[in-house]
Design an enzyme around this catalytic site. Structure first.
Site, PDB file in Angstrom:
ATOM      1  NE  ARG A  62      18.199  79.242  47.913  1.00 40.02           N
ATOM      2  CZ  ARG A  62      18.347  80.295  48.664  1.00 40.02           C
ATOM      3  NH1 ARG A  62      17.498  81.307  48.587  1.00 40.02           N
ATOM      4  NH2 ARG A  62      19.362  80.395  49.488  1.00 40.02           N
ATOM      5  CE1 TYR A  64      18.842  75.034  52.592  1.00 38.46           C
ATOM      6  CE2 TYR A  64      17.898  76.048  50.641  1.00 38.46           C
ATOM      7  CZ  TYR A  64      18.586  75.017  51.240  1.00 38.46           C
ATOM      8  OH  TYR A  64      19.034  73.976  50.468  1.00 38.46           O
ATOM      9  CB  CYS A  98      -2.175  69.943  49.991  1.00 38.42           C
ATOM     10  SG  CYS A  98      -3.737  69.870  50.826  1.00 38.42           S
ATOM     11  CD  GLU A 133      34.705  73.204  44.219  1.00 37.56           C
ATOM     12  OE1 GLU A 133      33.795  73.140  45.071  1.00 37.56           O
ATOM     13  OE2 GLU A 133      35.694  72.465  44.244  1.00 37.56           O
ATOM     14  N   PRO A 134      32.082  78.455  42.173  1.00 36.32           N
ATOM     15  CG  PRO A 134      32.249  80.306  40.759  1.00 36.32           C
ATOM     16  CD  PRO A 134      32.978  79.061  41.176  1.00 36.32           C
ATOM     17  N   GLY A 135      28.564  78.679  42.567  1.00 36.05           N
ATOM     18  CA  GLY A 135      27.256  78.297  42.025  1.00 36.05           C
ATOM     19  C   GLY A 135      26.356  79.523  42.016  1.00 36.05           C
TER      20      GLY A 135
HETATM   21  N1  LLP Z   1      31.365  73.484  45.946  1.00 39.92           N
HETATM   22  C1  LLP Z   1      30.857  72.561  46.782  1.00 39.92           C
HETATM   23  C2  LLP Z   1      31.675  71.426  47.161  1.00 39.92           C
HETATM   24  C3  LLP Z   1      29.542  72.703  47.261  1.00 39.92           C
HETATM   25  O1  LLP Z   1      29.047  71.796  48.096  1.00 39.92           O
HETATM   26  C4  LLP Z   1      28.766  73.811  46.854  1.00 39.92           C
HETATM   27  C5  LLP Z   1      27.388  73.976  47.313  1.00 39.92           C
HETATM   28  C6  LLP Z   1      29.330  74.745  45.973  1.00 39.92           C
HETATM   29  C7  LLP Z   1      30.643  74.555  45.540  1.00 39.92           C
HETATM   30  C8  LLP Z   1      28.583  75.960  45.473  1.00 39.92           C
HETATM   31  O2  LLP Z   1      28.177  76.805  46.500  1.00 39.92           O
HETATM   32  P1  LLP Z   1      27.519  78.224  46.113  1.00 39.92           P
HETATM   33  O3  LLP Z   1      28.582  79.032  45.387  1.00 39.92           O
HETATM   34  O4  LLP Z   1      26.360  77.960  45.237  1.00 39.92           O
HETATM   35  O5  LLP Z   1      27.125  78.823  47.411  1.00 39.92           O
HETATM   36  N2  LLP Z   1      20.609  74.714  48.266  1.00 39.92           N
HETATM   37  C9  LLP Z   1      21.275  75.718  49.088  1.00 39.92           C
HETATM   38  C10 LLP Z   1      22.748  75.788  48.827  1.00 39.92           C
HETATM   39  C11 LLP Z   1      23.439  74.456  48.980  1.00 39.92           C
HETATM   40  C12 LLP Z   1      24.872  74.519  48.573  1.00 39.92           C
HETATM   41  C13 LLP Z   1      25.436  73.150  48.468  1.00 39.92           C
HETATM   42  N3  LLP Z   1      26.807  73.135  48.072  1.00 39.92           N
HETATM   43  C14 LLP Z   1      20.594  77.068  48.863  1.00 39.92           C
HETATM   44  O6  LLP Z   1      19.654  77.151  48.065  1.00 39.92           O
HETATM   45  O7  LLP Z   1      20.970  78.043  49.515  1.00 39.92           O
END
Ligand code: LLP
Length: 408
Positions: A306, A310, A336, A267-269
């Site tokens: 971000r 983070y 602000c 599940e890549p984001g």
């Molecule tokens: N699958 C599940 C169940 C997840 O909770 C997440 C991300 C992903 C896949 C995708 O992860 P990725 O490939 O994007 O790393 N807002 C934070 C990242 C939070 C990720 C939450 N879950 C940031 O900007 O670094």
């Protein structure tokens, strides 16, 4: 067109659509998808884009057009994916802490579901028994990820059912004859080390003999992308090879003759959409305080949280003066409260009116934006085949007033 958008393309988008502006590059998403697709072509693998990173419908449609599936973290993301045209079989809903009603809606929509609590597993068993295949999100008790806020698999994390509660899971599965098709883990975001994924698999492998109807091992997302110049992304070719080897050498899980056959899901984001995106902002004020030179832009943590949330590094380029004399600046927003994008960073000379581009803004950029300070959320533009398309207009005063009732 591959790789990055040029300074000229970014400056042209700012001139045409105004700032602050999110700009995305479709072909970069395609390039990233192709990297993982070809790396994992050595085994039965499917990818579900973690849409929480960026849900604009046009991005979802592009993701669909390149053959990638979609992962959702709320029922509304499921509805957006359906709206974008994904068939239910290409949609995965990995839930956490949700009401059972959302799971019922997801079942009615016919999508894949990963359940992350004993309580929902029991309700699921009572209602659906063996009629609907389902996945279980396991908490493997592994520490991973770029920082604690984005680590999700460790032994004090809220996510998943702890692996040490296997007996309780088994009791529910046998009491209600639940059809467990998938075991899922997601240990965190920004994971460079392929061995973390292997460690997670090893935890799941121990569980395989307990679930005779298992078909899918879902290893979640979390591949690292380079934020700082010189940083490297997860080596997906090496990762694919390590995962294949780990499978092949496992007596039960091995995809070899005697072993059972499993598909691997990811599940890549970030890996798909982080680098495709830029936040463009205009410099409103240059302020020399004697010990620092601040450049304030018409954006802030309300548009890209971000750095403040983070301590994330986002590379910044002055696209209207890329060849100017480099100087040291602290880049801040106009919100602000303290909203520093970069501290004492070397950037080519900044003048009021210049356009700065913040890199890696595709994932968790617009998606985490808000109307804090009653500012408008930025517009979004998608470059596709060298043509910039407006895919979301900037907020207006009507958007700020929408849903408010003049009732007192
Ligand atoms: N699958 C599940 C169940 C997840 O909770 C997440 C991300 C992903 C896949 C995708 O992860 P990725 O490939 O994007 O790393 N807002 C934070 C990242 C939070 C990720 C939450 N879950 C940031 O900007 O670094």
């Amino acid at each position: 067109m591959k790789g990055s958008l040029t300074h000229e393309q970014l400056a042209a988008a700012a001139a045409e659509f105004g700032t602050p502006l999110y700009v995305y590059h479709a072909e970069k998403i395609g390039e990233q998808y192709e990297k993982i697709r070809s790396a994992f072509s050595i085994m039965d693998t499917s990818f579900f884009y973690a849409s929480k990173a960026l849900t604009n419908i046009n991005i979802l449609r592009y993701i669909k057009s390149i053959g990638c599936n979609v992962d959702c973290s709320s029922i509304n993301e499921v509805k957006l994916a359906l709206f974008a045209g994904f068939e239910p079989a290409r949609i995965l809903y990995t839930s956490n802490g949700i009401s059972f009603e959302e799971i019922e809606e997801a079942v009615a929509a016919g999508v894949h579901i990963n359940i992350d609590s004993l309580s929902n597993l029991e309700k699921f068993g009572k209602k659906y028994g063996h009629t609907y295949p389902v996945g279980i999100r396991i908490r493997p008790n592994i520490m991973a990820g770029g920082n604690l806020k984005i680590s999700t698999g460790h032994d004090t994390s809220k996510f998943g059912i702890p692996v040490d509660q296997l007996t309780q899971i088994e009791n529910l599965v046998s009491e209600y004859n639940i059809l467990i098709r998938t075991l899922h883990i997601h240990t965190g975001s920004d994971i460079k080390d392929p061995d973390i994924f292997v460690k997670g698999m090893e935890v799941l492998f121990e569980l395989i003999p307990h679930f005779p109807e298992l078909e899918v091992i879902d290893l979640g997302g979390g591949f690292k992308v380079p934020y700082m110049p010189g940083e490297k992304e997860t080596d997906v070719v090496l990762l694919a090879q390590k995962i294949k080897d780990t499978f092949d050498h496992h007596p039960v899980a091995g995809n070899h003759g005697a072993g059972r056959k499993f598909s691997i899901w990811f599940e890549p984001g970030k890996f798909l959409v982080s680098q495709c995106g830029y936040l463009l902002a205009e410099v409103t004020v240059v302020k020399d305080t004697g010990n620092m030179v601040f450049a304030a832009v018409n954006s802030g943590l309300n548009h890209l949280i971000r750095p403040m949330m983070y301590d994330a590094y986002h590379h910044i380029v002055n696209v209207s003066n890329p060849d100017g004399q480099p100087k040291i600046y602290t880049i801040t927003g106009n919100v602000c409260e303290t909203d520093t994008f970069a501290s004492e960073r070397e950037i080519s000379e900044i003048r009021e009116g210049d356009i700065l581009a913040l890199f890696n803004a595709g994932a968790y950029g617009f998606e985490m934006a808000s109307n804090y300070n009653s500012r408008f959320r930025p517009a979004e533009v998608l470059y596709k085949e060298n043509i910039p398309h407006l895919i979301r207009r900037r907020d207006t005063m009507q958007d700020l007033l929408r849903n408010q009732e003049l009732n007192s």
